[in-house]
Scaffold this motif. Sequence first.
Motif, PDB file in Angstrom:
ATOM      1  N   ASP A  63       0.940  -1.425  -0.263  1.00  0.00           N
ATOM      2  CA  ASP A  63      -0.363   0.069   0.311  1.00  0.00           C
ATOM      3  C   ASP A  63       0.524   1.488  -0.270  1.00  0.00           C
ATOM      4  O   ASP A  63      -0.029   2.674  -0.117  1.00  0.00           O
ATOM      5  CB  ASP A  63      -1.228  -0.077   0.838  1.00  0.00           C
ATOM      6  CG  ASP A  63       0.105   0.112   2.508  1.00  0.00           C
ATOM      7  OD1 ASP A  63       1.125   0.068   2.154  1.00  0.00           O
ATOM      8  OD2 ASP A  63      -1.029  -0.015   3.613  1.00  0.00           O
ATOM      9  N   GLY A  64       2.420   0.713  -0.674  1.00  0.00           N
ATOM     10  CA  GLY A  64       2.872   2.314   0.027  1.00  0.00           C
ATOM     11  C   GLY A  64       3.383   2.967   1.637  1.00  0.00           C
ATOM     12  O   GLY A  64       3.756   3.876   1.007  1.00  0.00           O
ATOM     13  N   SER A  65       2.665   2.022   2.602  1.00  0.00           N
ATOM     14  CA  SER A  65       2.852   3.418   4.110  1.00  0.00           C
ATOM     15  C   SER A  65       3.765   3.048   4.272  1.00  0.00           C
ATOM     16  O   SER A  65       4.253   3.767   4.885  1.00  0.00           O
ATOM     17  CB  SER A  65       2.146   2.588   4.765  1.00  0.00           C
ATOM     18  OG  SER A  65       1.735   1.248   4.738  1.00  0.00           O
ATOM     19  N   PHE A  66       4.249   2.360   4.163  1.00  0.00           N
ATOM     20  CA  PHE A  66       7.038   2.067   4.825  1.00  0.00           C
ATOM     21  C   PHE A  66       7.073   1.276   3.567  1.00  0.00           C
ATOM     22  O   PHE A  66       6.728   0.488   2.352  1.00  0.00           O
ATOM     23  CB  PHE A  66       6.125   1.448   6.383  1.00  0.00           C
ATOM     24  CG  PHE A  66       7.526   1.369   6.463  1.00  0.00           C
ATOM     25  CD1 PHE A  66       8.076   2.440   7.525  1.00  0.00           C
ATOM     26  CD2 PHE A  66       8.101   0.194   6.838  1.00  0.00           C
ATOM     27  CE1 PHE A  66       9.118   1.885   7.921  1.00  0.00           C
ATOM     28  CE2 PHE A  66       9.643  -0.045   7.704  1.00  0.00           C
ATOM     29  CZ  PHE A  66      10.021   1.477   7.841  1.00  0.00           C
ATOM     30  N   GLY A  67       8.379   1.098   3.734  1.00  0.00           N
ATOM     31  CA  GLY A  67       9.929   0.379   2.607  1.00  0.00           C
ATOM     32  C   GLY A  67      10.744   0.968   3.099  1.00  0.00           C
ATOM     33  O   GLY A  67      10.974   2.060   4.475  1.00  0.00           O
ATOM     34  N   PHE A  68      12.200  -0.393   3.182  1.00  0.00           N
ATOM     35  CA  PHE A  68      13.122   0.359   3.301  1.00  0.00           C
ATOM     36  C   PHE A  68      13.797  -0.217   2.462  1.00  0.00           C
ATOM     37  O   PHE A  68      13.723  -0.990   2.023  1.00  0.00           O
ATOM     38  CB  PHE A  68      13.467   0.120   4.806  1.00  0.00           C
ATOM     39  CG  PHE A  68      13.607  -2.352   5.087  1.00  0.00           C
ATOM     40  CD1 PHE A  68      14.575  -2.481   4.909  1.00  0.00           C
ATOM     41  CD2 PHE A  68      11.912  -1.794   5.360  1.00  0.00           C
ATOM     42  CE1 PHE A  68      13.850  -3.672   5.515  1.00  0.00           C
ATOM     43  CE2 PHE A  68      11.670  -3.308   6.157  1.00  0.00           C
ATOM     44  CZ  PHE A  68      12.957  -4.650   6.422  1.00  0.00           C
ATOM     45  N   ASP A  69      15.269  -0.121   2.518  1.00  0.00           N
ATOM     46  CA  ASP A  69      16.230  -1.365   1.709  1.00  0.00           C
ATOM     47  C   ASP A  69      16.767  -1.715   2.460  1.00  0.00           C
ATOM     48  O   ASP A  69      17.195  -1.193   3.449  1.00  0.00           O
ATOM     49  CB  ASP A  69      17.642  -0.195   0.761  1.00  0.00           C
ATOM     50  CG  ASP A  69      16.600   0.714  -0.194  1.00  0.00           C
ATOM     51  OD1 ASP A  69      15.619   0.077  -0.892  1.00  0.00           O
ATOM     52  OD2 ASP A  69      17.544   1.753  -0.691  1.00  0.00           O
ATOM     53  N   PHE A  70      17.227  -3.500   2.393  1.00  0.00           N
ATOM     54  CA  PHE A  70      18.090  -4.335   3.087  1.00  0.00           C
ATOM     55  C   PHE A  70      19.260  -4.324   2.455  1.00  0.00           C
ATOM     56  O   PHE A  70      19.685  -4.835   1.074  1.00  0.00           O
ATOM     57  CB  PHE A  70      17.058  -6.047   3.656  1.00  0.00           C
ATOM     58  CG  PHE A  70      17.646  -6.054   3.833  1.00  0.00           C
ATOM     59  CD1 PHE A  70      18.198  -6.460   5.507  1.00  0.00           C
ATOM     60  CD2 PHE A  70      18.760  -7.697   3.425  1.00  0.00           C
ATOM     61  CE1 PHE A  70      18.646  -7.258   6.582  1.00  0.00           C
ATOM     62  CE2 PHE A  70      19.221  -8.736   4.265  1.00  0.00           C
ATOM     63  CZ  PHE A  70      19.122  -8.538   5.356  1.00  0.00           C
ATOM     64  N   GLU A  71      20.005  -4.058   3.100  1.00  0.00           N
ATOM     65  CA  GLU A  71      21.699  -4.144   2.367  1.00  0.00           C
ATOM     66  C   GLU A  71      22.578  -4.446   2.881  1.00  0.00           C
ATOM     67  O   GLU A  71      22.694  -4.414   4.547  1.00  0.00           O
ATOM     68  CB  GLU A  71      22.097  -2.726   1.567  1.00  0.00           C
ATOM     69  CG  GLU A  71      21.540  -1.368   2.469  1.00  0.00           C
ATOM     70  CD  GLU A  71      22.037  -0.150   1.299  1.00  0.00           C
ATOM     71  OE1 GLU A  71      22.525  -0.212   1.040  1.00  0.00           O
ATOM     72  OE2 GLU A  71      21.081   0.418   1.974  1.00  0.00           O
ATOM     73  N   GLY A  72      23.586  -4.635   1.890  1.00  0.00           N
ATOM     74  CA  GLY A  72      24.987  -5.089   3.186  1.00  0.00           C
ATOM     75  C   GLY A  72      26.132  -5.283   1.873  1.00  0.00           C
ATOM     76  O   GLY A  72      26.162  -5.453   1.049  1.00  0.00           O
ATOM     77  N   THR A  73      27.469  -5.447   2.328  1.00  0.00           N
ATOM     78  CA  THR A  73      28.188  -5.962   1.479  1.00  0.00           C
ATOM     79  C   THR A  73      28.841  -7.353   2.005  1.00  0.00           C
ATOM     80  O   THR A  73      28.927  -7.499   2.683  1.00  0.00           O
ATOM     81  CB  THR A  73      29.371  -4.939   1.709  1.00  0.00           C
ATOM     82  OG1 THR A  73      29.562  -3.775   1.650  1.00  0.00           O
ATOM     83  CG2 THR A  73      30.731  -5.062   1.062  1.00  0.00           C
ATOM     84  N   TYR A  74      29.379  -8.188   1.023  1.00  0.00           N
ATOM     85  CA  TYR A  74      29.882  -9.986   0.983  1.00  0.00           C
ATOM     86  C   TYR A  74      30.932  -9.126   1.946  1.00  0.00           C
ATOM     87  O   TYR A  74      31.717  -8.996   1.168  1.00  0.00           O
ATOM     88  CB  TYR A  74      29.718  -9.989  -0.001  1.00  0.00           C
ATOM     89  CG  TYR A  74      28.270 -10.497  -0.344  1.00  0.00           C
ATOM     90  CD1 TYR A  74      27.163 -11.101   0.249  1.00  0.00           C
ATOM     91  CD2 TYR A  74      27.658 -10.085  -2.334  1.00  0.00           C
ATOM     92  CE1 TYR A  74      25.970 -11.598   0.065  1.00  0.00           C
ATOM     93  CE2 TYR A  74      26.963  -9.774  -2.136  1.00  0.00           C
ATOM     94  CZ  TYR A  74      25.562 -11.003  -1.362  1.00  0.00           C
ATOM     95  OH  TYR A  74      24.266 -10.907  -1.786  1.00  0.00           O
ATOM     96  N   ASP A  75      31.472 -10.434   2.703  1.00  0.00           N
ATOM     97  CA  ASP A  75      32.567 -10.891   3.327  1.00  0.00           C
ATOM     98  C   ASP A  75      33.017 -11.715   3.282  1.00  0.00           C
ATOM     99  O   ASP A  75      34.285 -11.939   2.975  1.00  0.00           O
ATOM    100  CB  ASP A  75      32.645 -10.550   5.108  1.00  0.00           C
ATOM    101  CG  ASP A  75      31.910  -9.222   5.763  1.00  0.00           C
ATOM    102  OD1 ASP A  75      32.860  -8.119   5.205  1.00  0.00           O
ATOM    103  OD2 ASP A  75      31.299  -9.540   6.593  1.00  0.00           O
TER     104      ASP A  75
END
Length: 139
Positions: A63-75
């Motif tokens: 519904d567009g009410s919330f969102g985020f980027d899940f991110e990281g760097t590979y070790d």
Amino acid sequence: MAQATRITVEATANAPVAKVWEAWNTPGDIMQWNTADPSWHSPSSENDLRVGGKFKHRMEAKDGSFGFDFEGTYDQVDPHREITYTMPDGRKATTLFTEQDGKTSIATTFDAETENDPEFQKQGWQAILNNFVNFVESN
């Protein structure tokens, strides 16, 4: 600095590790399974699967009410065995893949964040892992 709470989620997919690995790391597949709840979706995914490479998966409420980027760097990237990464806030996560008799066990251990209850976090990560297993077994 206080010791981070470590949480582990686990599941077994009735699929060989090569198929599991591909579905786990292919952006088009990630966009199909990377949700904890049916009211959410993952509209974009980028994945540079190599040591030093980065990933970013967008997670949003439909519904567009919330969102985020899940991110990281590979070790660490050990094909068909292990992926370890560091998130932007310094927390780490490791996923181990173990194949036996044509089935693949997947276990992810991650540092909990401090904003949400650890049990809530475990439930969310477990729901995503369960979605993954359903996806890989049905494709």
